[in-house]
Design a protein around this motif. Structure first.
Motif, short mmCIF file in Angstrom:
data_model
loop_
_atom_site.label_atom_id
_atom_site.label_comp_id
_atom_site.label_asym_id
_atom_site.label_seq_id
_atom_site.Cartn_x
_atom_site.Cartn_y
_atom_site.Cartn_z
N THR A 41 0.83 -1.20 0.00
CA THR A 41 0.00 0.00 0.00
C THR A 41 0.87 1.25 0.00
OG1 THR A 41 -0.15 -0.06 2.42
CG2 THR A 41 -1.96 -1.09 1.19
N ASP A 42 0.25 2.34 -0.45
CA ASP A 42 0.93 3.64 -0.38
C ASP A 42 0.69 4.23 1.01
OD1 ASP A 42 -1.64 4.82 -0.33
OD2 ASP A 42 -1.52 5.51 -2.41
N PRO A 43 1.26 5.40 1.32
CA PRO A 43 1.09 5.97 2.67
C PRO A 43 -0.36 6.23 3.07
CG PRO A 43 2.93 7.01 1.56
CD PRO A 43 2.25 6.15 0.53
N ASP A 44 -1.27 6.33 2.10
CA ASP A 44 -2.69 6.54 2.41
C ASP A 44 -3.47 5.23 2.48
OD1 ASP A 44 -2.45 9.35 2.51
OD2 ASP A 44 -2.59 9.45 0.31
N ARG A 45 -2.74 4.13 2.50
CA ARG A 45 -3.29 2.76 2.55
C ARG A 45 -4.09 2.39 1.31
NH1 ARG A 45 -6.86 -0.98 5.77
NH2 ARG A 45 -5.48 -2.67 6.32
N ASN A 46 -3.72 2.99 0.18
CA ASN A 46 -4.31 2.59 -1.09
C ASN A 46 -3.54 1.40 -1.63
OD1 ASN A 46 -6.25 4.76 -1.37
ND2 ASN A 46 -4.48 6.08 -1.66
N LEU A 47 -4.24 0.43 -2.15
CA LEU A 47 -3.64 -0.77 -2.72
C LEU A 47 -2.83 -0.42 -3.96
CD1 LEU A 47 -3.57 -3.96 -2.96
CD2 LEU A 47 -5.58 -3.69 -4.43
N ILE A 48 -1.55 -0.82 -3.95
CA ILE A 48 -0.73 -0.62 -5.15
C ILE A 48 -0.14 -1.93 -5.68
CG2 ILE A 48 -0.20 1.81 -4.71
CD1 ILE A 48 2.56 0.92 -3.67
N GLY A 49 -0.25 -3.01 -4.89
CA GLY A 49 0.26 -4.29 -5.35
C GLY A 49 0.10 -5.37 -4.30
N ILE A 50 0.57 -6.56 -4.67
CA ILE A 50 0.55 -7.69 -3.74
C ILE A 50 1.79 -8.52 -4.00
CG2 ILE A 50 -0.84 -9.16 -5.28
CD1 ILE A 50 -2.28 -10.18 -2.69
N VAL A 51 2.40 -9.02 -2.93
CA VAL A 51 3.57 -9.90 -3.03
C VAL A 51 3.21 -11.21 -2.33
CG1 VAL A 51 5.99 -10.25 -2.44
CG2 VAL A 51 5.18 -7.95 -3.00
N SER A 52 3.34 -12.29 -3.07
CA SER A 52 3.02 -13.60 -2.52
C SER A 52 4.31 -14.36 -2.19
CB SER A 52 2.20 -14.41 -3.52
OG SER A 52 3.00 -14.79 -4.62
N GLU A 53 4.15 -15.43 -1.43
CA GLU A 53 5.31 -16.27 -1.14
C GLU A 53 5.89 -16.82 -2.44
OE1 GLU A 53 3.74 -19.17 1.60
OE2 GLU A 53 2.15 -19.72 0.21
N ARG A 54 5.05 -17.05 -3.42
CA ARG A 54 5.54 -17.51 -4.73
C ARG A 54 6.44 -16.47 -5.37
NH1 ARG A 54 0.76 -18.79 -8.31
NH2 ARG A 54 0.61 -20.53 -6.89
N ASP A 55 6.09 -15.19 -5.25
CA ASP A 55 6.94 -14.12 -5.80
C ASP A 55 8.32 -14.11 -5.14
OD1 ASP A 55 4.84 -13.13 -7.46
OD2 ASP A 55 4.05 -11.94 -5.78
N VAL A 56 8.33 -14.33 -3.83
CA VAL A 56 9.60 -14.37 -3.09
C VAL A 56 10.46 -15.53 -3.58
CG1 VAL A 56 10.63 -14.71 -0.80
CG2 VAL A 56 8.63 -13.21 -1.06
N VAL A 57 9.87 -16.70 -3.67
CA VAL A 57 10.62 -17.89 -4.11
C VAL A 57 11.13 -17.71 -5.54
CG1 VAL A 57 10.41 -20.35 -4.66
CG2 VAL A 57 9.49 -19.46 -2.51
N MET A 58 10.30 -17.19 -6.42
CA MET A 58 10.71 -17.01 -7.82
C MET A 58 11.87 -16.02 -7.93
SD MET A 58 7.08 -17.28 -9.82
CE MET A 58 7.82 -17.06 -11.42
N ALA A 59 11.85 -14.96 -7.13
CA ALA A 59 12.94 -13.99 -7.17
C ALA A 59 14.24 -14.62 -6.71
CB ALA A 59 12.60 -12.77 -6.30
N ILE A 60 14.19 -15.39 -5.64
CA ILE A 60 15.41 -16.05 -5.14
C ILE A 60 15.90 -17.09 -6.15
CG2 ILE A 60 16.33 -17.56 -3.33
CD1 ILE A 60 14.44 -16.00 -1.39
N ALA A 61 14.99 -17.83 -6.75
CA ALA A 61 15.38 -18.84 -7.74
C ALA A 61 16.05 -18.19 -8.96
CB ALA A 61 14.16 -19.66 -8.16
N ALA A 62 15.54 -17.04 -9.36
CA ALA A 62 16.06 -16.37 -10.55
C ALA A 62 17.36 -15.61 -10.28
CB ALA A 62 15.01 -15.40 -11.10
N GLU A 63 17.48 -15.02 -9.07
CA GLU A 63 18.59 -14.11 -8.81
C GLU A 63 19.53 -14.54 -7.69
OE1 GLU A 63 17.20 -10.06 -8.41
OE2 GLU A 63 15.45 -10.55 -9.62
N GLY A 64 19.17 -15.56 -6.97
CA GLY A 64 20.00 -15.99 -5.85
C GLY A 64 20.06 -14.92 -4.78
N ALA A 65 21.21 -14.77 -4.16
CA ALA A 65 21.39 -13.83 -3.06
C ALA A 65 21.12 -12.38 -3.46
CB ALA A 65 22.80 -13.96 -2.48
N ALA A 66 21.30 -12.05 -4.72
CA ALA A 66 21.05 -10.68 -5.19
C ALA A 66 19.59 -10.29 -4.98
CB ALA A 66 21.43 -10.54 -6.66
#
Length: 142
Positions: A41-66
């Motif tokens: 959310t932004d500072p006014d608590r407006n929805l701007i996106g969502i991050v799932s556990e799948r997004d976290v895993v995919m980022a680590i799988a693609a980029e490793g420690a970076a």
């Protein structure tokens, strides 16, 4: 039954993070709260996106420690599918199935009022079926 009914049972709590929240912080929140996604959310608590556990895993799988330097803004889905409180549970489940996602933020008049997961909806449907079975059993016992 509607999403509003599900929210009444589970509560309106939504775990939100800012766009600058780092991947390690998101992972810690998801793990410690035992949830599958955080809403960005932004500072006014407006929805701007969502991050799932799948997004976290995919980022680590693609980029490793970076990937550990990435933020919610980098990882989030921006075109978030949402529902209103008056959306039927069946319709919400259809949306999740068609879109291959497990979380739906709930907006009312543009304001974030909750989030439902596929687990919440399945749990609600099971309870609904159990109540119906009890009602049928009580009718047969007469």
């Amino acid at each position: 039954m509607t999403i509003a009914t599900v929210l009444q049972a589970k509560g309106p709590d939504v775990i939100c993070v800012a766009a600058f929240t780092t991947l390690p912080d998101i992972a810690e929140i998801i793990a410690s709260r035992r949830i599958g996604a955080v809403v960005v959310t932004d500072p006014d608590r407006n929805l701007i996106g969502i991050v799932s556990e799948r997004d976290v895993v995919m980022a680590i799988a693609a980029e490793g420690a970076a990937a550990l330097k990435r933020t919610a803004e980098d990882l989030m889905t921006r075109d978030v599918v949402t529902v209103a409180p008056d959306t039927s549970v069946d319709r919400a489940m259809e949306m999740m199935d068609a879109g291959y996602f497990r979380h739906l933020p709930v907006l009312q008049d543009g304001a974030l009022v909750g989030i439902v997961s596929i687990r919440d909806l399945v749990k609600h449907r099971v309870l609904q079926q159990q109540m119906e079975m009890e009602r049928l059993r009580a009718g047969l016992a007469r």
